[in-house]
Design a protein around this motif. Structure first.
Motif: not given
Ligand code: 4AD
Ligand code: MG
Length: 431
Positions: A320-322, A334-337, A340-341, A355-361
């Protein structure tokens, strides 16, 4: 409705005379005996034709049958401890439906290109029918999971006006006096539906003009995409983990025989239990560097890198956090940094890759407009999508799972081409 008898239920008819219809899978003869392996889609049974037990014509016919001829066989169901099925059929009568001649896929090794050219026939092999049954089970389990957890199915369109996952892999087609694109992902429509229904999933074919010939890429593949209002990154990862465990458990429960046909190491699948290890992208790069892979922070984690990372774990791992720069425009930072997404990928074990790719929008209107512009996409095409940020915008997250990647991992098959009935690849559109 007339009850038809299928091989898989043969045990119910032990001692009775019954009729089965199907195709000749294989044949062996020795003087007075002909052994017919009959398949009907539900299983394979050995039918024993004894010269003294049938008419002369029937024996001749049995002896002359060629592979994949369609036949109707009548006989007595006998218990047979040696056969995998536990039963065989003592034949009294046999009728030919159609005699096949020179079936091209003889029971010997064939090259992949040959088998792919004959995919319409290759599907009949035990290995391919096992994979197809597991695919059916996976899809059923996926729908069951979402139904049981309060999600509503919302189908997204296949013809779309704009890109979702980058313009590099778009299939374009004429659409009257403008252009349309085959959907790369139902996500943007899923987001709209989540604002209507809270928890939704879409599930359908998606298309990518992938110019890479790898074992993990199809140009047409099926993706299931849940989207949930008010979910954050942790919720998104929790959902992915719970979902994978539920689907794996259902396949293990209902499709053990098929996994055995594929000689799948079932103990590896039994290890798929919560919690999955979660590492940040930065930690993933550290693992890679420690293993001698030179990928620097900011670089893409590709197939080889995914395999290296998966070797460290005995179950799926969530990265996580790419870096935002290598991820899609719609991902929230990411509000912290802000470098990062808030993205996450689930990497399958044993080298099966993402197998899975996802995120917060991104839910803020102005920020999203900025991201669309930064990516070089036409803002007008996204006016409807931007509306979602004008009328009751809320934090939300989701992910997409490529069904064929998942099936490849479950079945233990190295290449995606065997996980979909008629694969579409860069160099293959037929059959
Ligand atoms: O990571 P991707 O590109 O994510 C999306 O499309 C998001 N819009 C999904 C979402 O958040 N709703 O693709 C998701 C998954 C990948 O993890 C992979 O399993 C599969 O789709 N996938 C492919 N499968 C087969 N062939 C291809 N060419 C694939 N590209 C992606
Ligand atoms: Mg991805």
């Amino acid at each position: 409705m007339k009850t038809k008898i299928y091989i898989k239920n043969i045990g119910k008819y032990s001692g009775q005379t019954i009729t089965l219809k199907g195709w000749l899978y294989n044949k062996r003869s020795s003087g007075k005996l002909v052994f017919l392996q009959l398949r009907d889609g539900s299983g394979i049974i050995q039918c024993v034709v004894f010269k003294g037990g049938v008419s002369e014509e029937v024996f001749k016919l049995a002896d002359s049958l060629q592979q994949e001829s369609s036949i109707s066989v009548t006989g007595i169901v006998k218990e047979d401890k040696r056969s995998p099925l536990g039963y065989e059929l003592g034949v009294n009568d046999l009728t030919l439906i159609q005699m096949a001649k020179d079936y091209p896929i003889a029971p010997k090794e064939h090259g992949t290109a040959f088998l792919m050219d004959h995919r319409h026939l290759w599907l009949r092999s035990s290995r391919q029918t096992a994979i197809l049954k597991i695919r059916d089970e996976v899809i059923f389990a996926v729908r069951q999971y979402f139904r049981d957890n309060g999600f509503t199915l919302v189908d997204s369109p296949i013809l779309t006006p704009a890109a979702c996952e980058g313009t590099g892999t778009l299939f374009e087609t004429d659409y009257f006096d403008c252009k349309a694109y085959l959907s790369q992902s139902g996500q943007l429509y899923g987001e709209a539906a989540a604002m209507a229904l809270g928890k939704i999933y879409c599930f359908g074919p998606t298309f990518r003009a992938e110019k890479s010939k790898t074992r993990r890429h199809l140009t047409e593949f099926w993706m299931v995409e849940p989207e949930v209002a008010f979910n954050d990154l942790e919720d998104d990862m929790d959902l992915a983990e719970d979902f994978i465990c539920a689907v794996v458990a259902q396949v293990l429960k209902n499709r053990r025989a098929e996994l055995e046909v594929l000689e799948r190491d079932i103990s590896k699948l039994e290890r798929v239990q919560k919690p999955f290890p979660r590492i940040t992208y930065t930690q993933a790069i550290e693992i890679l560097n420690k293993k001698g892979n030179p990928t620097e922070w900011g670089g893409d984690i590709g197939g080889d890198e995914e395999t290296l990372i998966s070797q460290e774990f005995d179950r799926p791992v969530i990265i996580n956090r790419y870096p935002a720069a290598i991820k899609a425009f719609y991902m929230k930072r990411d509000p912290q940094d802000p470098k990062l997404a808030l993205a996450m990928d689930v990497i399958g074990p044993e080298g099966y890759g993402e197998i899975i790719g996802g995120s917060v929008r991104e839910e803020d209107y102005d920020t999203l407009v900025l991201r669309i512009k930064e990516t070089g996409l036409p803002v007008e095409a996204f006016d409807w999508y931007l509306d979602l940020r004008k009328y009751g915008s809320v934090p939300h997250a989701g992910f997409g799972m490529g069904i064929e990647r998942f099936i490849a991992w479950i079945c233990g098959v190295p290449h995606l081409r065997e996980t979909i009935p008629f694969p579409r690849l860069m160099d293959r559109l037929k059959p």
